[in-house]
Design a protein around this motif. Structure first.
Motif, mmCIF file in Angstrom:
data_model
loop_
_atom_site.group_PDB
_atom_site.id
_atom_site.type_symbol
_atom_site.label_atom_id
_atom_site.label_comp_id
_atom_site.label_asym_id
_atom_site.label_seq_id
_atom_site.Cartn_x
_atom_site.Cartn_y
_atom_site.Cartn_z
ATOM 1 N N TYR A 195 9.625 14.920 2.807
ATOM 2 C CA TYR A 195 8.481 14.072 2.444
ATOM 3 C C TYR A 195 7.834 13.388 3.646
ATOM 4 N N ARG A 196 8.280 13.696 4.859
ATOM 5 C CA ARG A 196 7.781 13.012 6.061
ATOM 6 C C ARG A 196 6.254 13.048 6.173
ATOM 7 N N GLU A 197 5.625 14.183 5.962
ATOM 8 C CA GLU A 197 4.163 14.276 6.112
ATOM 9 C C GLU A 197 3.431 13.418 5.082
ATOM 10 N N LYS A 198 3.942 13.384 3.869
ATOM 11 C CA LYS A 198 3.321 12.531 2.849
ATOM 12 C C LYS A 198 3.500 11.057 3.182
ATOM 13 N N GLU A 254 6.462 4.026 13.730
ATOM 14 C CA GLU A 254 7.366 5.165 13.670
ATOM 15 C C GLU A 254 7.992 5.187 12.264
ATOM 16 N N ILE A 255 8.485 6.349 11.903
ATOM 17 C CA ILE A 255 9.102 6.544 10.601
ATOM 18 C C ILE A 255 10.557 6.956 10.817
ATOM 19 N N LEU A 256 11.465 6.237 10.170
ATOM 20 C CA LEU A 256 12.882 6.604 10.190
ATOM 21 C C LEU A 256 13.305 6.925 8.770
ATOM 22 N N MET A 290 1.690 9.837 -5.015
ATOM 23 C CA MET A 290 2.007 11.157 -4.465
ATOM 24 C C MET A 290 3.297 11.731 -5.064
ATOM 25 N N ARG A 291 3.963 10.941 -5.900
ATOM 26 C CA ARG A 291 5.231 11.328 -6.521
ATOM 27 C C ARG A 291 6.325 11.603 -5.485
ATOM 28 N N ASP A 301 0.824 -1.212 0.000
ATOM 29 C CA ASP A 301 0.000 0.000 0.000
ATOM 30 C C ASP A 301 0.856 1.260 0.000
ATOM 31 N N VAL A 302 1.837 1.307 0.888
ATOM 32 C CA VAL A 302 2.666 2.504 1.033
ATOM 33 C C VAL A 302 3.422 2.788 -0.263
ATOM 34 N N VAL A 303 3.983 1.759 -0.878
ATOM 35 C CA VAL A 303 4.674 1.956 -2.157
ATOM 36 C C VAL A 303 3.720 2.546 -3.197
ATOM 37 N N ASP A 304 2.539 1.948 -3.332
ATOM 38 C CA ASP A 304 1.571 2.442 -4.318
ATOM 39 C C ASP A 304 1.165 3.891 -4.037
ATOM 40 N N ILE A 305 0.896 4.203 -2.773
ATOM 41 C CA ILE A 305 0.442 5.554 -2.415
ATOM 42 C C ILE A 305 1.563 6.570 -2.615
#
Length: 129
Positions: free
Chosen positions: A93-96, A124-126, A55-56, A47-51
């Motif tokens: 790009y953190r928010e996207k 969490e996001i790193l 979102m470019r 999902d994340v890859v596709d989204i």
């Protein structure tokens, strides 16, 4: 969806879906619960890859670490699941990325939807540049 799982020896099984086979081994290899965590990581990862592509958002790599805390009593089920999304991209790009993960975990990933009925999932996001 259909799989066929065949006992091999001791706690070892082969499971087939279409023409792909995976090995399950409760003693030395991927256990059924590890496969469940792997399924969650794969589901949300797709999902994340596709989204992010829609979102470019450019990224060079994506790794998802999944860790579950289990209950003490049998049946030992997942109490909490923590996902760490590691991406090689720019900090801007953190928010996207956050939006893509939220969409996956809250709307698109069926594995997350099933696990959320019994387990709290956080993340969490790193970001590395």
């Amino acid at each position: 969806m259909k799989t066929i799982t065949t006992w091999k020896t001791a706690h070892a099984f082969d499971s087939v879906q279409n023409s792909s086979t995976i090995q399950i081994d409760g003693s030395t290899g991927f256990s059924p619960k590890a496969l469940l965590l792997t399924g969650l990581a794969g589901c949300t990862g797709i999902d994340v890859v596709d989204i992010l592509e829609k979102m470019r958002v450019p990224f060079a790599s994506l790794e998802i670490d999944a860790e579950a805390e289990q209950t003490d009593e049998h049946p030992r089920v997942f109490k909490t699941i923590h996902l760490t999304y590691k991406l090689k991209t720019e900090e801007e790009y953190r928010e996207k990325i956050k939006k893509a993960i939220d969409l996956s975990l809250e709307k698109y990933c069926g594995v997350a939807a099933m696990l959320n009925k019994n387990s709290r999932i956080d993340y969490e996001i790193l970001i590395t540049e």
